[in-house]
Structures are given as C-alpha cells and as structure tokens.
Design a protein around this motif. Sequence first.
Motif: not given
Length: 69
Positions: A44-64
């Motif tokens: 993800s281009s957001f790796d290592g960054r703090v994010r708001f929980e309701h944001d998103g990105c193109l590299r989303f991976v579902d939690r099992e």
Amino acid sequence: MNRSTAQADYLDKWYSAQCGGCHFWIALSGQLGLDYGACTNPASSFDGRVRFEHDGCLRFVDREDGSFG
C-alpha cells in the motif's frame, strides 16, 4: 483515500473495504486507537502511515475473522 459515503461516486464495495477492517491495520493505543491506526501493508502507498479507520486504499485485505477496528 478518504471515501465519504456522501460522495455521488461512492461504490458500495468500498463500505466493507475500510482501513479498520484490513488485515494490515493496527489500532493506535489509547483514545486515538478508537478511530486511528497504522497501515502495515508493504503493498500500500499508505504503509507506515496513520490512517482514519474509515479510509481505504486499493490494497485492502480482508481480516480472516471479519473483525473491524
């Protein structure tokens, strides 16, 4: 990406693909952890960054376990 559900071009599939439900999202400690976490997805281009929980990105991976937050 801040994807507001109020946007006319908001896609329904994005609702379930928010950062807080991603396998690579780790909640911050304390009060901030209720809404914010760090992205740890190296793809993800957001790796290592703090994010708001309701944001998103193109590299989303579902939690099992399907959990959020």
